[in-house]
Design an enzyme around this catalytic site. Structure first.
Site, PDB file in Angstrom:
ATOM      1  CB  CYS A  29     -18.522 -12.399 -36.719  1.00  0.00           C
ATOM      2  SG  CYS A  29     -17.486 -13.658 -37.532  1.00  0.00           S
ATOM      3  CB  CYS A  32     -17.453 -15.270 -34.686  1.00  0.00           C
ATOM      4  SG  CYS A  32     -16.543 -14.231 -35.491  1.00  0.00           S
TER       5      CYS A  32
END
Length: 103
Positions: A29, A32
């Site tokens: 991600c 993230c």
């Protein structure tokens, strides 16, 4: 930062006597990875405990709290989620949404 797993989630988060921010994330991600250093700054500047939960390795915790997308940050107080922030946001927005004192 605390590495959270299904095995230690109850002890580290639900039984914590102080607020803890759980960062639901995954290795793949991009957003993230962008928010991770911001969370580290918030942890050191505001003394907020932060735990990282890899959703690929711990999908049952993600499902239990209805996390549909990552990054999701969930603030727990007294074992209950009290705030949820979805998506990578600038530090000032995170600080404001978490209700941390501006310093």
């Amino acid at each position: 930062m605390i590495t959270l797993t299904t095995d230690n989630f109850e002890e580290q988060v639900l039984k914590s006597d102080k607020p803890i921010l759980v960062d639901f994330w995954a290795e793949w991600c991009g957003p993230c990875r962008m928010v991770a250093p911001v969370l580290e700054q918030i942890e050191s500047e505001y003394g907020l405990a932060i735990g990282k939960l890899n959703t690929d390795e711990n999908p049952e915790i993600m499902a239990r709290y209805g996390v549909m997308g990552i990054p999701t940050m969930m603030l727990f107080e007294n074992g209950e989620p009290v705030k949820q922030i979805v998506g990578a946001k600038p530090k000032r927005m995170l600080v404001s949404e978490l209700g941390l004192a501006q310093g």
